[in-house]
Design an enzyme around this catalytic site. Structure first.
Site, PDB file in Angstrom:
ATOM      1  N   ASP A  81     -11.378 -11.672   2.458  1.00  0.00           N
ATOM      2  CA  ASP A  81     -11.915 -10.993   1.283  1.00  0.00           C
ATOM      3  C   ASP A  81     -13.069 -11.839   0.749  1.00  0.00           C
ATOM      4  O   ASP A  81     -13.140 -13.043   0.993  1.00  0.00           O
ATOM      5  CB  ASP A  81     -10.833 -10.738   0.231  1.00  0.00           C
ATOM      6  CG  ASP A  81     -11.243  -9.645  -0.753  1.00  0.00           C
ATOM      7  OD1 ASP A  81     -12.377  -9.100  -0.627  1.00  0.00           O
ATOM      8  OD2 ASP A  81     -10.443  -9.311  -1.652  1.00  0.00           O
ATOM      9  N   SER A  82     -13.955 -11.164   0.035  1.00  0.00           N
ATOM     10  CA  SER A  82     -15.253 -11.744  -0.303  1.00  0.00           C
ATOM     11  C   SER A  82     -15.248 -12.646  -1.523  1.00  0.00           C
ATOM     12  O   SER A  82     -16.218 -13.358  -1.773  1.00  0.00           O
ATOM     13  CB  SER A  82     -16.238 -10.601  -0.526  1.00  0.00           C
ATOM     14  OG  SER A  82     -15.682  -9.674  -1.448  1.00  0.00           O
ATOM     15  N   GLY A 127     -15.010 -11.742  -4.883  1.00  0.00           N
ATOM     16  CA  GLY A 127     -15.295 -11.116  -6.176  1.00  0.00           C
ATOM     17  C   GLY A 127     -14.027 -10.755  -6.934  1.00  0.00           C
ATOM     18  O   GLY A 127     -13.889 -11.023  -8.133  1.00  0.00           O
ATOM     19  N   PHE A 128     -13.080 -10.168  -6.221  1.00  0.00           N
ATOM     20  CA  PHE A 128     -11.814  -9.737  -6.825  1.00  0.00           C
ATOM     21  C   PHE A 128     -11.018 -10.938  -7.343  1.00  0.00           C
ATOM     22  O   PHE A 128     -10.486 -10.915  -8.457  1.00  0.00           O
ATOM     23  CB  PHE A 128     -11.008  -8.969  -5.780  1.00  0.00           C
ATOM     24  CG  PHE A 128      -9.729  -8.388  -6.287  1.00  0.00           C
ATOM     25  CD1 PHE A 128      -9.724  -7.205  -7.001  1.00  0.00           C
ATOM     26  CD2 PHE A 128      -8.514  -9.012  -6.025  1.00  0.00           C
ATOM     27  CE1 PHE A 128      -8.535  -6.654  -7.465  1.00  0.00           C
ATOM     28  CE2 PHE A 128      -7.323  -8.475  -6.481  1.00  0.00           C
ATOM     29  CZ  PHE A 128      -7.334  -7.294  -7.203  1.00  0.00           C
ATOM     30  N   GLN A 184     -16.314   1.773  -4.206  1.00  0.00           N
ATOM     31  CA  GLN A 184     -15.783   1.701  -5.570  1.00  0.00           C
ATOM     32  C   GLN A 184     -15.999   3.071  -6.223  1.00  0.00           C
ATOM     33  O   GLN A 184     -16.200   4.048  -5.511  1.00  0.00           O
ATOM     34  CB  GLN A 184     -16.475   0.569  -6.352  1.00  0.00           C
ATOM     35  CG  GLN A 184     -16.189  -0.840  -5.813  1.00  0.00           C
ATOM     36  CD  GLN A 184     -14.760  -1.318  -6.062  1.00  0.00           C
ATOM     37  OE1 GLN A 184     -14.028  -0.768  -6.896  1.00  0.00           O
ATOM     38  NE2 GLN A 184     -14.337  -2.343  -5.316  1.00  0.00           N
ATOM     39  N   GLY A 240     -10.794  -1.085  -5.673  1.00  0.00           N
ATOM     40  CA  GLY A 240     -10.606  -0.595  -7.029  1.00  0.00           C
ATOM     41  C   GLY A 240      -9.373   0.259  -7.235  1.00  0.00           C
ATOM     42  O   GLY A 240      -9.289   1.000  -8.216  1.00  0.00           O
ATOM     43  N   ASP A 287      -3.496  -4.660   3.105  1.00  0.00           N
ATOM     44  CA  ASP A 287      -3.052  -6.034   2.878  1.00  0.00           C
ATOM     45  C   ASP A 287      -2.355  -6.048   1.537  1.00  0.00           C
ATOM     46  O   ASP A 287      -2.697  -5.254   0.655  1.00  0.00           O
ATOM     47  CB  ASP A 287      -4.230  -7.019   2.814  1.00  0.00           C
ATOM     48  CG  ASP A 287      -4.893  -6.986   1.446  1.00  0.00           C
ATOM     49  OD1 ASP A 287      -5.682  -6.060   1.194  1.00  0.00           O
ATOM     50  OD2 ASP A 287      -4.577  -7.852   0.609  1.00  0.00           O
ATOM     51  N   CYS A 346      18.581  -4.979  11.215  1.00  0.00           N
ATOM     52  CA  CYS A 346      17.326  -5.727  11.302  1.00  0.00           C
ATOM     53  C   CYS A 346      17.495  -6.871  12.300  1.00  0.00           C
ATOM     54  O   CYS A 346      18.535  -7.546  12.313  1.00  0.00           O
ATOM     55  CB  CYS A 346      16.944  -6.272   9.929  1.00  0.00           C
ATOM     56  SG  CYS A 346      15.443  -7.281   9.949  1.00  0.00           S
ATOM     57  N   CYS A 350      15.484  -9.557  12.512  1.00  0.00           N
ATOM     58  CA  CYS A 350      14.805 -10.791  12.083  1.00  0.00           C
ATOM     59  C   CYS A 350      15.809 -11.941  12.023  1.00  0.00           C
ATOM     60  O   CYS A 350      17.021 -11.723  11.958  1.00  0.00           O
ATOM     61  CB  CYS A 350      14.124 -10.580  10.736  1.00  0.00           C
ATOM     62  SG  CYS A 350      15.163 -10.922   9.303  1.00  0.00           S
ATOM     63  N   CYS A 404      18.459 -11.825   9.198  1.00  0.00           N
ATOM     64  CA  CYS A 404      19.534 -10.833   9.315  1.00  0.00           C
ATOM     65  C   CYS A 404      20.449 -11.073  10.517  1.00  0.00           C
ATOM     66  O   CYS A 404      21.595 -10.633  10.504  1.00  0.00           O
ATOM     67  CB  CYS A 404      18.938  -9.427   9.368  1.00  0.00           C
ATOM     68  SG  CYS A 404      18.120  -8.970   7.826  1.00  0.00           S
ATOM     69  N   HIS A 435      12.054 -11.948   6.718  1.00  0.00           N
ATOM     70  CA  HIS A 435      12.631 -10.607   6.747  1.00  0.00           C
ATOM     71  C   HIS A 435      11.624  -9.556   6.256  1.00  0.00           C
ATOM     72  O   HIS A 435      11.445  -8.504   6.882  1.00  0.00           O
ATOM     73  CB  HIS A 435      13.909 -10.514   5.904  1.00  0.00           C
ATOM     74  CG  HIS A 435      14.313  -9.104   5.675  1.00  0.00           C
ATOM     75  ND1 HIS A 435      15.004  -8.362   6.607  1.00  0.00           N
ATOM     76  CD2 HIS A 435      14.036  -8.244   4.647  1.00  0.00           C
ATOM     77  CE1 HIS A 435      15.148  -7.124   6.162  1.00  0.00           C
ATOM     78  NE2 HIS A 435      14.576  -7.033   4.983  1.00  0.00           N
TER      79      HIS A 435
HETATM   80  N1  GUN Z   1      -8.532  -6.513  -3.346  1.00  0.00           N
HETATM   81  C1  GUN Z   1      -7.931  -5.489  -3.990  1.00  0.00           C
HETATM   82  N2  GUN Z   1      -8.849  -4.639  -4.505  1.00  0.00           N
HETATM   83  C2  GUN Z   1     -10.065  -5.140  -4.189  1.00  0.00           C
HETATM   84  C3  GUN Z   1     -11.412  -4.702  -4.440  1.00  0.00           C
HETATM   85  O1  GUN Z   1     -11.680  -3.672  -5.079  1.00  0.00           O
HETATM   86  N3  GUN Z   1     -12.406  -5.498  -3.947  1.00  0.00           N
HETATM   87  C4  GUN Z   1     -12.145  -6.647  -3.243  1.00  0.00           C
HETATM   88  N4  GUN Z   1     -13.164  -7.371  -2.784  1.00  0.00           N
HETATM   89  N5  GUN Z   1     -10.894  -7.073  -3.004  1.00  0.00           N
HETATM   90  C5  GUN Z   1      -9.873  -6.323  -3.457  1.00  0.00           C
HETATM   91 ZN    ZN Z   2      15.894  -8.901   8.440  1.00  0.00          ZN
END
Ligand code: GUN
Ligand code: ZN
Length: 372
Positions: free
Chosen positions: A92-93, A95-96, A189, A216, A266, A304, A306, A309, A335
């Protein structure tokens, strides 16, 4: 022209089964990326993360630039070598994370000036510096530098914020070093507004990226509103590029988003919950700290496979958690990541088999069970 790094293998309704190709290998989609913020998926060795079935991790520009620094990671061979994760990494960049973690932020057209949450020192993140740092980390998938528009926002606020992110997307693309196997994703966005989501998508597609994220969302609007936006937003994006819903989510959020055409996810949910005693299962969520687990000889989920478990009781994991023993967090995290990856594999197989609707029905019936 953008390189095609995505193969769409099958569709069932709007749900897509695909494959993303990167310099460090393939990622089968729908995919869940465990979060490895600071060069580690908390409480897991990377070989254990791979054993759960994960094919890609998320790393964070913000954390790694502050500690140990991108130059240090580059000097030690890049993030894959540094953390012993030879498979793909998306970063991720920043900014968030700047907005949620740092102090005294100042947003200008140039970028974001902020003070580190670690030592208070001043830093600057811009489309250019963020892209350069992700390059130094050797990230397979670089994210554009954007502003996550807060929720709620008026149409005017959401428009101003989105248009700033689109100007930053142009600069992020210009700063991106193109090479085979390395991808850059634009981030849509526009808040909760359909016309702004469409304007944002058009701006990004005009620039041209190897993939597109939807940003967003999952910032307080709730699942109903998020799904309302996902009913139209993915349709604004090109069919032949991967679509990544950032920061999502719980299992039910992921299933709902896949059914609306999302390919990648993620979230800290499985790892963070694992450290606070929560387990995700086919039958819903349980908290191992609950007193009723103290004397329970059964595993979290008897079906499960894992390590938690197959070898340990609820009573034992309850004890570890109460005693704040590190292994308690390790077992629950394992798990949860195992459960998430098995869910993604189930989604992929169902799309391939054309049985997605049945899979969703079974999933929902399971989650509704309350006899945990
Ligand atoms: N992670 C969750 N939402 C965002 C988003 O809007 N921008 C960025 N860069 N990461 C995020
Ligand atoms: Zn498990």
């Amino acid at each position: 022209m953008t390189e095609s790094c995505f193969t769409l293998l099958a569709k069932d309704g709007k749900a897509r089964r695909g494959r993303v190709s990167t310099a460090h290998g393939h990622v089968n989609t729908p995919a869940f990326m465990p979060v490895g913020t600071a060069g580690t998926v908390k409480a897991m060795l990377p070989e254990s993360v791979a054993a759960t079935g994960a094919e890609i991790l998320l790393g964070n520009t913000y954390h790694l630039m502050l500690r140990p620094g991108a130059e240090r990671v580059a000097a030690l061979g890049g993030l894959h070598k540094f953390m012993n994760w030879p498979k793909p990494i998306l970063t991720d960049s920043g900014g968030f994370q700047v907005m949620s973690l740092s102090e005294l932020r100042k947003i200008t057209e140039q970028g974001v000036e902020f003070r580190s949450h670690l030592d208070g020192r001043k830093h600057m993140l811009s489309p250019e510096t963020s892209t350069q740092i992700q390059d130094q980390l050797d990230s397979d998938i670089t994210m554009c530098f954007d502003e996550c528009t807060p929720f709620p926002a008026t149409p005017d606020q959401a428009a101003q914020s989105m248009r700033l992110s689109m100007r930053w997307a142009v600069r992020s693309r210009d700063a991106f070093r193109r090479r085979p196997g390395y991808l850059q994703f634009g981030i849509m966005q526009g808040g909760i507004y359909e016309h702004l989501r469409q304007e944002s998508a058009r701006a990004l597609v005009d620039i041209g990226f190897e993939g597109y994220a939807i940003g967003g969302l999952a910032i307080g609007e709730g699942q109903i509103e998020m799904f309302r936006i996902l009913d139209f937003a993915p349709d604004f994006l090109p069919e032949d590029r991967p679509r990544y819903l950032m920061g999502v989510g719980r299992p039910a959020d992921i299933v709902g988003a896949v059914s609306r055409g999302i390919d990648m996810f993620d979230c800290v949910m499985p790892t963070r919950a694992g450290r606070t005693g929560a387990a995700f299962t086919r039958f819903g969520e349980l908290n191992i700290r609950n007193a009723r687990h103290a004397t329970d000889p059964r595993p979290i989920d008897p079906n499960c496979t894992c390590p938690a478990c197959t070898s340990y009781s609820r009573g034992y994991i309850h004890h570890l958690n109460k005693a704040k023993e590190i292994v308690g967090a390790m077992l629950l995290t394992w798990h949860n990541l195992h459960y998430y990856q098995e869910l993604m594999q189930g989604l992929r197989r169902a799309i391939e088999a054309g049985t997605f609707a049945e899979f969703v029905m079974d999933f929902e019936a399971g989650q509704a069970r309350s006899d945990l």
